[in-house]
Design an enzyme around this catalytic site. Structure first.
Site, PDB file in Angstrom:
ATOM      1  N   ILE A 174      -3.030  -1.071  -3.100  1.00  0.00           N
ATOM      2  CA  ILE A 174      -1.742  -0.995  -3.760  1.00  0.00           C
ATOM      3  C   ILE A 174      -1.435   0.477  -3.983  1.00  0.00           C
ATOM      4  O   ILE A 174      -2.326   1.328  -3.960  1.00  0.00           O
ATOM      5  CB  ILE A 174      -1.697  -1.792  -5.083  1.00  0.00           C
ATOM      6  N   ASP A 175      -0.170   0.774  -4.186  1.00  0.00           N
ATOM      7  CA  ASP A 175       0.258   2.161  -4.338  1.00  0.00           C
ATOM      8  C   ASP A 175      -0.513   2.877  -5.436  1.00  0.00           C
ATOM      9  O   ASP A 175      -0.936   2.267  -6.420  1.00  0.00           O
ATOM     10  CB  ASP A 175       1.741   2.219  -4.729  1.00  0.00           C
ATOM     11  N   LYS A 176      -0.628   4.168  -5.276  1.00  0.00           N
ATOM     12  CA  LYS A 176      -1.270   4.999  -6.292  1.00  0.00           C
ATOM     13  C   LYS A 176      -0.625   4.779  -7.658  1.00  0.00           C
ATOM     14  O   LYS A 176      -1.299   4.695  -8.677  1.00  0.00           O
ATOM     15  CB  LYS A 176      -1.167   6.473  -5.890  1.00  0.00           C
ATOM     16  N   LEU A 207       0.802  -1.206   0.000  1.00  0.00           N
ATOM     17  CA  LEU A 207       0.000   0.000   0.000  1.00  0.00           C
ATOM     18  C   LEU A 207       0.843   1.267   0.000  1.00  0.00           C
ATOM     19  O   LEU A 207       2.013   1.262   0.291  1.00  0.00           O
ATOM     20  CB  LEU A 207      -0.946   0.017   1.205  1.00  0.00           C
ATOM     21  N   ARG A 267       8.979  -3.004  -3.091  1.00  0.00           N
ATOM     22  CA  ARG A 267       9.881  -1.910  -3.445  1.00  0.00           C
ATOM     23  C   ARG A 267      11.057  -1.838  -2.468  1.00  0.00           C
ATOM     24  O   ARG A 267      12.207  -1.654  -2.872  1.00  0.00           O
ATOM     25  CB  ARG A 267       9.104  -0.595  -3.477  1.00  0.00           C
TER      26      ARG A 267
END
Length: 334
Positions: free
Chosen positions: A153-155, A7, A259
């Site tokens: 999840i990430d933008k 996230l 990441r």
């Protein structure tokens, strides 16, 4: 509560109440807002300056209204008011729907859209789109600001996500994520290639003490995190690849896990603005520019789970989006 599956690292949540900071004689003389922000990582300098303007910061019982002054030895107090929950509004945002029934909806999220409203992204999110698409059935599922969201999840990460449309689905999906009983596979394009070509990265992850929006591997504390990876293809010289396509399977789901773990191997995701320290080779940079990659090259390619209501085994796949697909093709020509 939403799973932390790769996230966005949101600012640490503000706990309403009084926070105190003791400044020793040897620590005096720092700029006040900077010194307080360093000791209160859940509050940014901008937030502290706003609290000062509201008269909520004091020194030895006397209000402090400017953050540019120097710290003095003694006790500072910061009074944080309770947050006001925002009610997200429905917005007519197109959704790429992979599956939908009365209990849940699976979508293929493009890069550039946040999962739910947060400071800096109050509108234009998946939640706003879901409220428009699903109507009143979604309200109340999972909380005011994040109705239906069970993982995020990430933008700037693309790929498959699932949201709940009923309380039964929300509870069931949340339990599956909490038990790590979910298939989650990602594709990353990395700078260089992890060595060995197949392996497992383990390392506890916690919020960085130097940057509150960044996560870091820590030796003590933090949350246990496990990522299994496999190099599927390398680009450039075989003896020293310039880039690679790496498949990652999450055993746990922590903030920015893939990441952080790939960066710990010295092979961050290409285009990662937070963890991509070091510059790719010139030919790789040229390929990134030609492909139009302006984000981390990370894609949630597979999501598999047992339907929380019907018990049906479900598995969804998403092909690489245009920017990553173009970059992979161009890297193949290096």
């Amino acid at each position: 509560m939403a799973s932390e599956d790769e996230l966005d690292a949101e600012p640490a949540s503000e706990a309403a109440g009084r926070l105190t900071v003791e400044i020793g004689a040897g620590e005096a003389g720092e700029r006040l807002d900077k010194a307080l922000a360093a000791r209160l990582p859940e509050l940014s300098r901008a937030r502290l300056q706003a609290l000062m303007a509201e008269g909520r910061v004091s020194f030895q019982g006397r209000p402090v209204t400017s953050g540019s002054g120097k710290t003095q030895p003694g006790s500072y107090a910061v009074d944080v008011p309770p947050p006001e929950p925002a009610e997200p509004q429905a917005e007519a945002i197109p959704l790429a729907i992979l599956y939908e029934d009365a209990h849940l909806i699976v979508i293929d999220k493009p890069p550039g859209i946040a999962m739910h409203p947060a400071p800096g992204s109050e509108t234009g999110t998946v939640v706003n789109a879901l409220l428009h698409h699903c109507g009143a059935s979604l309200s109340g599922i999972g909380g005011v600001a994040r109705p239906g969201i069970v993982h995020r999840i990430d933008k700037e990460t693309s790929g498959v996500v699932v949201a709940a449309k009923s309380d039964a689905a929300h509870q069931g999906l949340s339990a599956l994520f909490a038990a790590h009983d979910i298939e989650r596979a990602y594709v990353a394009l990395t700078r260089g290639a992890p060595y060995p070509a197949r392996g497992t990265i383990e390392g506890a992850i916690a919020r960085s003490t130097s940057d509150r929006k960044k996560m870091a591997l820590v030796k003590t504390g933090g949350r246990h995190a496990v990522t299994h990876y496999k190099v599927e293809q390398t680009f450039g010289p075989q003896e020293k690849p310039l880039a690679a396509r790496v498949a990652c399977r999450l055993e746990t789901g922590r903030t920015h896990q893939i990441r952080v773990h790939l960066a710990s191997k010295g092979t961050p995701c290409l285009g990662d603005p937070v963890y991509g320290s070091g510059s790719p080779a010139p030919v790789v940079r040229a390929a990134m520019a030609q492909a139009g990659l302006s984000r981390q090259a990370l894609h949630a390619a597979v999501l598999g789970f047992r339907h929380p209501v019907t018990g049906e085994t479900m598995r969804f796949e998403s092909p690489l989006p245009a920017d990553m697909a173009a970059l992979e093709r161009l890297l193949g020509e290096v």
